[in-house]
Design an enzyme around this catalytic site. Structure first.
Site, PDB file in Angstrom:
ATOM      1  N   ASP A 165       0.811  -1.211   0.000  1.00  0.00           N
ATOM      2  CA  ASP A 165       0.000   0.000   0.000  1.00  0.00           C
ATOM      3  C   ASP A 165       0.849   1.268   0.000  1.00  0.00           C
ATOM      4  O   ASP A 165       1.993   1.272   0.475  1.00  0.00           O
ATOM      5  CB  ASP A 165      -0.888   0.041   1.250  1.00  0.00           C
ATOM      6  N   HIS A 185       3.904  -2.224   3.060  1.00  0.00           N
ATOM      7  CA  HIS A 185       3.841  -0.863   2.540  1.00  0.00           C
ATOM      8  C   HIS A 185       5.138  -0.506   1.828  1.00  0.00           C
ATOM      9  O   HIS A 185       6.221  -0.677   2.408  1.00  0.00           O
ATOM     10  CB  HIS A 185       3.597   0.145   3.672  1.00  0.00           C
ATOM     11  N   HIS A 192      -5.992   3.236  -4.443  1.00  0.00           N
ATOM     12  CA  HIS A 192      -5.936   3.461  -2.993  1.00  0.00           C
ATOM     13  C   HIS A 192      -6.304   4.913  -2.680  1.00  0.00           C
ATOM     14  O   HIS A 192      -5.809   5.488  -1.722  1.00  0.00           O
ATOM     15  CB  HIS A 192      -4.527   3.133  -2.506  1.00  0.00           C
ATOM     16  N   HIS A 219      -5.077   9.441  -0.293  1.00  0.00           N
ATOM     17  CA  HIS A 219      -5.043   8.588   0.904  1.00  0.00           C
ATOM     18  C   HIS A 219      -6.110   9.002   1.918  1.00  0.00           C
ATOM     19  O   HIS A 219      -5.858   9.123   3.121  1.00  0.00           O
ATOM     20  CB  HIS A 219      -3.644   8.610   1.553  1.00  0.00           C
TER      21      HIS A 219
END
Length: 203
Positions: A34, A173, A85, A89
């Site tokens: 991510d 991540h 995504h 954010h």
């Protein structure tokens, strides 16, 4: 454990989302990353995955793709999948549905994927219903906590060892907070999973 593995009630809040995949192999896990892509982390992650011949799915922040479009293409060129995504954010619980969907659509123009993961895993019910008509909402079964200042690289590996099971969707991540841990934790996690007979699926 509540952070590393979402509780059952959390799963009920996002109906129809994929937290874990079943029935696609006895020993299959799914690596996801991510918050990238960024030049300080994503290329190193890609090199580690190449070293082991492992494919993954990268849930990208649209603003990062805007800044580093070549990294989006490099991730795809190396055979990985990409997902949305949001553009900035955004956490769904903190903004209106209209604002959230606009942000997702802005990111979609740059990323162009049918996969979506909400930052922090939070969505309002109306956001979930709207997004399900266009995207596969992919959540997670294991958060490695590689982003946390309270978890070191061995702790990241320990989370993988403790919570992985067949069908697990694992979250790492490709970010500044994580990359110094992933240089050792990602290879060790992959090697441990391989030693236990796991294969690596792609979403």
């Amino acid at each position: 454990m509540i952070i590393e593995r979402p509780p059952r009630i959390f799963r009920w809040l996002v109906p129809g989302a994929e937290f874990r995949r079943k029935g696609e192999g006895e020993r299959m896990v799914y690596l996801t990353f991510d918050d990238g892509p960024i030049p300080e982390a994503t290329p190193e992650v890609l090199d580690i995955l190449d070293r082991y011949g492992v494919k993954a799915t990268f849930f990208m922040v649209g603003d990062n793709v805007r800044k580093y479009p070549a990294l989006l293409e490099e991730v795809k060129r190396r055979g990985h999948r990409v997902g949305n995504h949001t553009m900035h954010h955004l956490q769904g619980s903190g903004v209106t549905t209209r604002t959230y969907l606009r942000d997702v659509c802005e990111a979609d123009e740059l990323i162009g994927s049918d996969l979506f993961r909400p930052p922090h895993g939070w969505l309002r019910p109306r956001q979930t219903l709207a997004l399900r008509s266009k995207y596969r909402i992919v959540m997670f079964d294991l958060v490695t906590r590689d982003y946390s200042k309270h978890v070191d690289a061995p702790g990241v590996v320990e989370n993988v060892k403790r919570y992985s099971r067949p069908g697990t969707i694992i979250v790492f991540h490709d970010s500044l907070k994580s990359i110094h841990k992933l240089r050792t934790a990602l290879p060790e996690s992959i090697e441990w999973l391989m030693s236990r007979g796991y294969e690596f699926g792609i979403l």
